[in-house]
Design an enzyme around this catalytic site. Structure first.
Site, mmCIF file in Angstrom:
data_model
loop_
_atom_site.group_PDB
_atom_site.id
_atom_site.type_symbol
_atom_site.label_atom_id
_atom_site.label_comp_id
_atom_site.label_asym_id
_atom_site.label_seq_id
_atom_site.Cartn_x
_atom_site.Cartn_y
_atom_site.Cartn_z
ATOM 1 N N ASP A 99 0.732 -1.208 0.102
ATOM 2 C CA ASP A 99 0.261 0.029 -0.031
ATOM 3 C C ASP A 99 0.882 1.220 0.174
ATOM 4 O O ASP A 99 0.423 2.276 -0.651
ATOM 5 C CB ASP A 99 -1.080 0.022 1.104
ATOM 6 C CG ASP A 99 -0.083 -0.204 2.658
ATOM 7 O OD1 ASP A 99 0.811 -0.668 2.759
ATOM 8 O OD2 ASP A 99 -0.772 0.219 3.652
ATOM 9 N N ASP A 132 4.725 2.375 9.158
ATOM 10 C CA ASP A 132 4.749 1.013 9.660
ATOM 11 C C ASP A 132 3.247 0.303 9.091
ATOM 12 O O ASP A 132 2.491 0.048 9.844
ATOM 13 C CB ASP A 132 4.623 1.214 11.163
ATOM 14 C CG ASP A 132 3.628 1.884 11.833
ATOM 15 O OD1 ASP A 132 2.605 2.553 11.053
ATOM 16 O OD2 ASP A 132 3.458 2.010 12.862
ATOM 17 N N GLU A 133 3.425 0.003 8.066
ATOM 18 C CA GLU A 133 2.536 -0.601 7.148
ATOM 19 C C GLU A 133 3.050 -1.475 6.203
ATOM 20 O O GLU A 133 3.223 -2.657 6.415
ATOM 21 C CB GLU A 133 1.189 0.209 6.732
ATOM 22 C CG GLU A 133 -0.013 -0.642 6.261
ATOM 23 C CD GLU A 133 -1.108 0.056 6.695
ATOM 24 O OE1 GLU A 133 -1.284 1.291 7.165
ATOM 25 O OE2 GLU A 133 -2.360 -0.438 6.273
ATOM 26 N N ASP A 174 -6.189 -2.596 -3.001
ATOM 27 C CA ASP A 174 -5.242 -1.645 -3.745
ATOM 28 C C ASP A 174 -4.798 -2.357 -4.753
ATOM 29 O O ASP A 174 -4.849 -1.682 -5.893
ATOM 30 C CB ASP A 174 -4.257 -1.184 -2.860
ATOM 31 C CG ASP A 174 -4.528 -0.749 -1.390
ATOM 32 O OD1 ASP A 174 -5.368 -1.191 -0.808
ATOM 33 O OD2 ASP A 174 -3.917 0.363 -0.874
ATOM 34 N N TRP A 185 -11.624 -5.914 -1.701
ATOM 35 C CA TRP A 185 -10.525 -6.483 -1.330
ATOM 36 C C TRP A 185 -10.570 -8.326 -1.782
ATOM 37 O O TRP A 185 -9.619 -8.318 -2.530
ATOM 38 C CB TRP A 185 -10.339 -6.213 -0.104
ATOM 39 C CG TRP A 185 -9.589 -5.072 0.287
ATOM 40 C CD1 TRP A 185 -8.316 -4.638 0.647
ATOM 41 C CD2 TRP A 185 -9.905 -3.418 0.098
ATOM 42 N NE1 TRP A 185 -8.021 -3.319 1.030
ATOM 43 C CE2 TRP A 185 -9.322 -2.664 0.351
ATOM 44 C CE3 TRP A 185 -11.184 -3.047 -0.139
ATOM 45 C CZ2 TRP A 185 -9.391 -1.167 0.524
ATOM 46 C CZ3 TRP A 185 -11.739 -1.809 -0.314
ATOM 47 C CH2 TRP A 185 -10.889 -0.811 0.041
ATOM 48 N N GLU A 219 -2.378 8.937 -0.962
ATOM 49 C CA GLU A 219 -3.193 8.261 -0.395
ATOM 50 C C GLU A 219 -4.620 8.827 -0.417
ATOM 51 O O GLU A 219 -5.630 8.008 -0.669
ATOM 52 C CB GLU A 219 -2.741 7.737 0.855
ATOM 53 C CG GLU A 219 -3.860 6.798 1.692
ATOM 54 C CD GLU A 219 -3.392 6.333 2.910
ATOM 55 O OE1 GLU A 219 -2.506 6.933 3.501
ATOM 56 O OE2 GLU A 219 -3.684 5.218 3.308
ATOM 57 N N HIS A 236 0.857 6.188 -2.479
ATOM 58 C CA HIS A 236 -0.099 5.180 -2.591
ATOM 59 C C HIS A 236 -0.735 5.186 -3.862
ATOM 60 O O HIS A 236 -1.182 6.098 -4.304
ATOM 61 C CB HIS A 236 -1.133 5.622 -1.439
ATOM 62 C CG HIS A 236 -1.478 4.629 -0.280
ATOM 63 N ND1 HIS A 236 -0.786 4.612 0.820
ATOM 64 C CD2 HIS A 236 -2.744 3.894 -0.157
ATOM 65 C CE1 HIS A 236 -1.119 3.695 1.911
ATOM 66 N NE2 HIS A 236 -2.292 3.293 1.288
HETATM 67 C C1 BGC Z 1 -4.195 0.827 3.808
HETATM 68 C C2 BGC Z 1 -4.874 0.678 2.334
HETATM 69 C C3 BGC Z 1 -5.664 -0.499 2.628
HETATM 70 C C4 BGC Z 1 -6.547 -0.020 3.676
HETATM 71 C C5 BGC Z 1 -7.573 -0.898 4.072
HETATM 72 C C6 BGC Z 1 -4.980 1.118 4.747
HETATM 73 O O1 BGC Z 1 -4.233 1.364 5.764
HETATM 74 O O2 BGC Z 1 -3.023 1.813 3.646
HETATM 75 O O3 BGC Z 1 -4.229 1.189 1.335
HETATM 76 O O4 BGC Z 1 -6.475 -0.870 1.524
HETATM 77 O O5 BGC Z 1 -5.891 0.231 5.057
HETATM 78 O O6 BGC Z 1 -9.035 -0.090 4.410
#
Ligand code: BGC
Length: 905
Positions: free
Chosen positions: A480, A485-486, A493, A545, A751, A772
């Site tokens: 993403d 921190d992800e 996405d 998703w 994003e 993003h």
């Molecule tokens: C991410 C997104 C992801 C979403 C889900 C976010 O924290 O960065 O891109 O699809 O969470 O809702």
């Protein structure tokens, strides 16, 4: 002048000469070179030869125009075997080409038994020794969680000249493999990310030139990576995500002229030490104490001098378990570009602020000329006072440090990744020279396949911005974002961006790899997870998703003509479809919506009904599954999915649509999905499109779509007679819009539509990435509509094209290309003096229906002065016509009265 049709650009499993391919992934493709018009392949012959000369497969002459996705049908392939292959083709006059240059592939080792005595080796979990800081202040809590990176080495002797050598290598964690002081290959962040509990990818390197007669050293450095490091948004678990400490697994196989072989494997005979790399973490960064670098550790002779070798000790070796080791099906992560600073400014306290002019993913290489203790922080944007804005990184530290009491020295991290445009450098001694600070751009190496240029500089920047967002987020899996921190493989996405991604870059092998991660992450219920690999995050089944499990394979099929990917995942897809139907017997997807992110990040209060969105996606899945089942050879199931699609369609109409074409949810996304997914009967489409335009007008000619709707918004408008509205949204310069981002300095897609606004400044630091890709899914529209590069309905693999440009707005020219599996497709148009000029190039073995929009389609002429084959209605705007031409390969020109003459603002 016509030249012979010649096969070139041979690929296996979507890669050039791969050194590790699973037997069931061997699929062959080639491109065709040849000038002239109407060139076509009518037959092909493929011959695959095993090393030693035995023919493994001779297809004989096969009457077919296929040139991609050819499955291997010869003798069983031997594990670790080496094969070469060639192809020749017959053209439209039945003239045979020469045989192509040979290409090669090597077969994956047996996933369990192919690794002999090789064992996992490492030094176990040791965290950095903690020293209380000299000055007062809180101790750094991370010091307890970050461990030094082990260096591992094994010396061995070879008694005769080496004819060939392969290094098969992987890690639980990340590795950098070294042979006699050199890097084995140019992959970084290897072996990449998979669910290590289920499968571990390895790389194969041809190291023939790196080993020699006499003493040799095989070495490696290891780091925690995705396996044992910080990752995702939950703090590092007690047991890290997959394990506690990194381990290496390798086997070096050398062959000699006499046919004998020698093998060096990871085992208890290796030595290891902690050295210069005091910690290395993907999110947190690296710290190098360069004085502790054991120079020469990866070369023969190290340890003989008494000053060397202190601290080296035997490794801990652990037997392999039954987890499969698979040849990485994806392209490696590589450094693909270096960028120098656009500016370096001096900040307070001797800090340098370096601007690279581009938000990117990678790290810095920094050279110093003397003693130094340097800290480098990274950020995507600057705060108003010119300092780094790091609030949106959450707990990701993105900080590298190095120290040396000597110098000159060059520092470069190896096992971390930062998302940044700016760096703050503290402690740099003196003034850096022009080459002392360089940004190294790293991502999965997916070569560019698309280009775009137009009369609007801002739009060209939008195109580059979309591509940079893709580069920065395709890191072993589609993530993403690359900074906070992800950095997770969110399915939604990827789903909305997949088609744009395929136009921009060759992502076939990349997505093949990731779709195995998606399959690994599927739940026994059939629900696809929201994230793949799924770590310890149990979320699953969210609309738009989970549907990626169907949409992404279908997209690969469409774009690459690939049916293998459909067959490989067919069972997983049907389990997903069963999961949806089991819980929703009334054909409305209202139950088990998981986290339902709905139309994620739609601006303002524009909330689409979650059930409407979910049901629309289910209907879409069913329609795609019918196509997939046909292509994968399951016609009975195709019929079943058509029937399912009809039931969902009826339920959708009953629940959400009135007889005036109005949806219960009046959002732009509701209409976009209803129209794109053909849930609105033909007779109501014009009315529904009118409601969509009303919703846009009410928003002051702004879009209000989030992730789920944005990619289809402009295509739907162009397909329903509202090209003018599509261009109005494209060119809108106030927020929310793409242009607002570009005008406010975006170099990767944000994003959120309102990531930064003049009125409010930054959006919530909690979730505000500036890199993003999802909102960049408009890229697909640039290719398919602005450039007009598309396929005929129902087609896959770009053999039969529909070339239909949709000029509009203030654009006076656009040109660009897409390198498809059939070769390069190029188009360009200009509007000047009341004339619309269109030129294009079609690759050999493709044909196209060209549709040139015009106010008077009958007067359009091709390059020879010939009139159109026919005239049809243009879907983009009422009252405009299209001149229809049928063409084969080659270059073509058309011109005629411009439908928009006088409408250019
Ligand atoms: C991410 C997104 C992801 C979403 C889900 C976010 O924290 O960065 O891109 O699809 O969470 O809702």
């Amino acid at each position: 002048m016509t030249t012979p049709l010649t096969p070139a650009g041979l690929r296996c499993a979507h890669l050039t000469d791969p050194l590790g391919v699973a037997p069931d992934r061997v699929s062959l493709s080639w491109l065709l070179a040849g000038t002239g018009h109407g060139r076509a392949q009518t037959s092909y012959q493929v011959v695959v030869t095993q090393e030693g000369g035995a023919t493994a497969w001779d297809s004989g002459r096969v009457r077919s125009s296929d040139q991609a996705g050819l499955g291997y049908q010869g003798q069983p392939l031997s594990r670790g075997g080496r094969y070469t292959w060639q192809v020749r083709v017959w053209d439209e006059h039945q003239t045979a080409s020469d045989w192509s240059e040979p290409a090669r592939f090597e077969v994956e080792l047996d996933p369990v038994d192919g690794w002999g005595e090789a064992a996992w080796i490492g030094l176990g979990p040791i965290k950095e020794e903690f020293k209380a800081p000299a000055q007062a202040g809180p101790p750094d809590p991370l010091r307890h969680a970050l461990g030094p990176a082990p260096y591992l080495r094994r010396a061995f002797t070879v008694g005769q000249p080496v004819a060939w050598a392969r290094l098969y290598v992987t890690a639980l964690g990340l590795y950098e493999a070294r042979l006699n002081g050199q890097s084995a290959g140019d992959a970084v962040l290897a072996p990449g990310w998979t669910d290590y509990a289920q499968r571990i990818a390895y790389q194969t390197f041809d190291v023939t030139g790196l080993v020699h007669d006499g003493e040799n050293v095989l070495g490696a450095r290891l780091a925690d990576g995705w396996y044992a490091g910080f990752f995702g948004f939950d703090a590092k678990r007690a047991g890290a995500h997959y394990g506690q400490a990194p381990e290496l697994l390798a086997q070096l196989v050398m062959g000699f002229e006499d046919g004998t072989t020698q093998r060096v494997v990871t085992d208890e005979h290796w030595q290891a030490a902690f050295a210069a790399i005091r910690h290395a973490d993907l999110l947190m960064g690296e710290r190098h104490d360069l004085d502790r670098e054991p120079h020469g550790w990866d070369r023969p002779g190290f340890g003989r001098a008494s000053s060397q070798g202190a601290g080296w000790r035997p490794v801990q070796a652990r037997e392999r378990d039954g987890r499969p080791l698979i040849a990485d099906p994806g392209p490696p992560v590589r450094v693909t570009e270096e960028i120098g600073p656009a500016s370096v400014t001096a900040g307070p306290q001797g800090r340098l602020i370096v601007d690279f002019g581009q938000n990117l993913t990678g790290w810095l290489r920094v050279a110093v000329r003397g003693p130094a203790s340097v800290r480098i922080r990274h950020a995507e944007v600057l705060a108003a006072d010119g300092s780094l804005y790091t609030d949106n990184l959450r707990t990701a530290r993105q900080t590298d440090e190095f120290a040396t009491t000597a110098g000159p020295a060059t520092f470069e991290p190896r096992f971390t990744l930062h998302g940044f445009r700016y760096a703050e450098i503290t402690g740099y001694p003196g003034d850096p020279g022009p080459d002392d600070i360089v940004a190294r751009v790293a991502h999965s190496d997916t070569p560019a396949t698309g280009s775009f240029d137009s009369s609007a500089p801002w739009l060209n920047q939008l195109f580059r911005t979309i591509d940079w967002g893709q580069r920065g987020n395709f890191i072993s899996v589609p993530t993403d974002c690359p900074q906070r921190d992800e950095r997770l493989g969110w399915l939604g996405d990827a789903q909305v961006f997949a088609r744009t991604a395929c136009y921009n870059r060759d992502v076939a092998a990349f997505f093949h790899k990731w779709l195995d991660d998606v399959a690994d992450a599927q739940y026994p219920s059939g629900a696809f997870s929201d994230i793949a690999p799924r770590l310890n995050i149990p979320w699953a089944g969210a609309p738009a998703w989970g549907d990626a499990g169907v949409v992404v394979p279908w997209t690969l099929h469409k774009m690459y003509g690939d049916t293998a990917v459909l067959r490989r995942h067919f069972a997983a897809m049907t389990r997903w479809m069963d999961f949806l139907e089991r819980d929703n017997p009334d054909y409305l997807r209202t139950r088990n919506l998981g986290n339902s992110y709905n139309d994620w990040l739609a601006p303002g209060d524009d909330q689409t009904s979650p059930e409407l969105l979910a049901t629309a996606y289910w209907a879409y899945d069913a329609a795609l599954m019918a196509e997939i089942a046909d292509a994968a050879g399951h016609p009975d199931q195709a019929a079943g999915y058509r029937a399912l699609r009809a039931k969902i369609g009826a339920a959708f109409a009953g629940a959400f649509l009135d007889d005036g074409g109005q949806l219960t949810s009046g959002t732009q996304t509701a209409y976009v999905l209803g129209l794109h997914m053909r849930l609105i009967p033909d007779e109501l489409r014009p009315a529904a499109a009118g409601h969509l335009v009303d919703a846009i007008r009410r928003a002051g000619w702004h879009l209000s779509t989030g992730f789920a709707g944005v990619g289809y918004l402009l295509p739907v408008l162009c397909g329903t007679g509202h090209s003018d509205v599509a261009y109005r949204l494209l060119e809108q310069d106030s927020a929310p819009s793409w242009r607002y981002m570009i005008d406010h300095g975006a170099t990767t897609i944000w994003e959120r539509w309102d990531g930064w606004t003049e009125q409010r400044g930054f959006q919530s630091a909690w979730m505000n990435s500036f890199n993003h890709y999802a909102l960049g899914s408009v890229g697909e529209w640039l290719y398919r509509f602005v450039l007009g590069i598309d396929q005929a309905p129902g087609q896959a693999g770009f053999g039969r094209l529909l070339i239909r440009p949709h000029p509009g707005g203030s654009l006076t020219a656009a040109s660009g290309s897409y390198r498809s599996v059939r070769g390069l497709i190029r188009t360009g148009w200009q509007r000047a003096d009341g004339t619309f000029r269109f030129n294009l190039e079609i690759p050999p073995n493709a044909s196209a229906c060209i549709r040139v929009p015009s106010s008077d389609a009958r007067s359009v002429r091709d390059g020879t002065g010939a009139p159109p084959d026919g005239v049809a209605g243009y879907p983009g705007l009422p009252g405009v016509q299209e001149a229809v031409f049928e063409v084969g390969s080659g270059t073509h020109q058309f011109s005629g009265p411009d439908a928009w003459a006088g409408r250019i603002p």
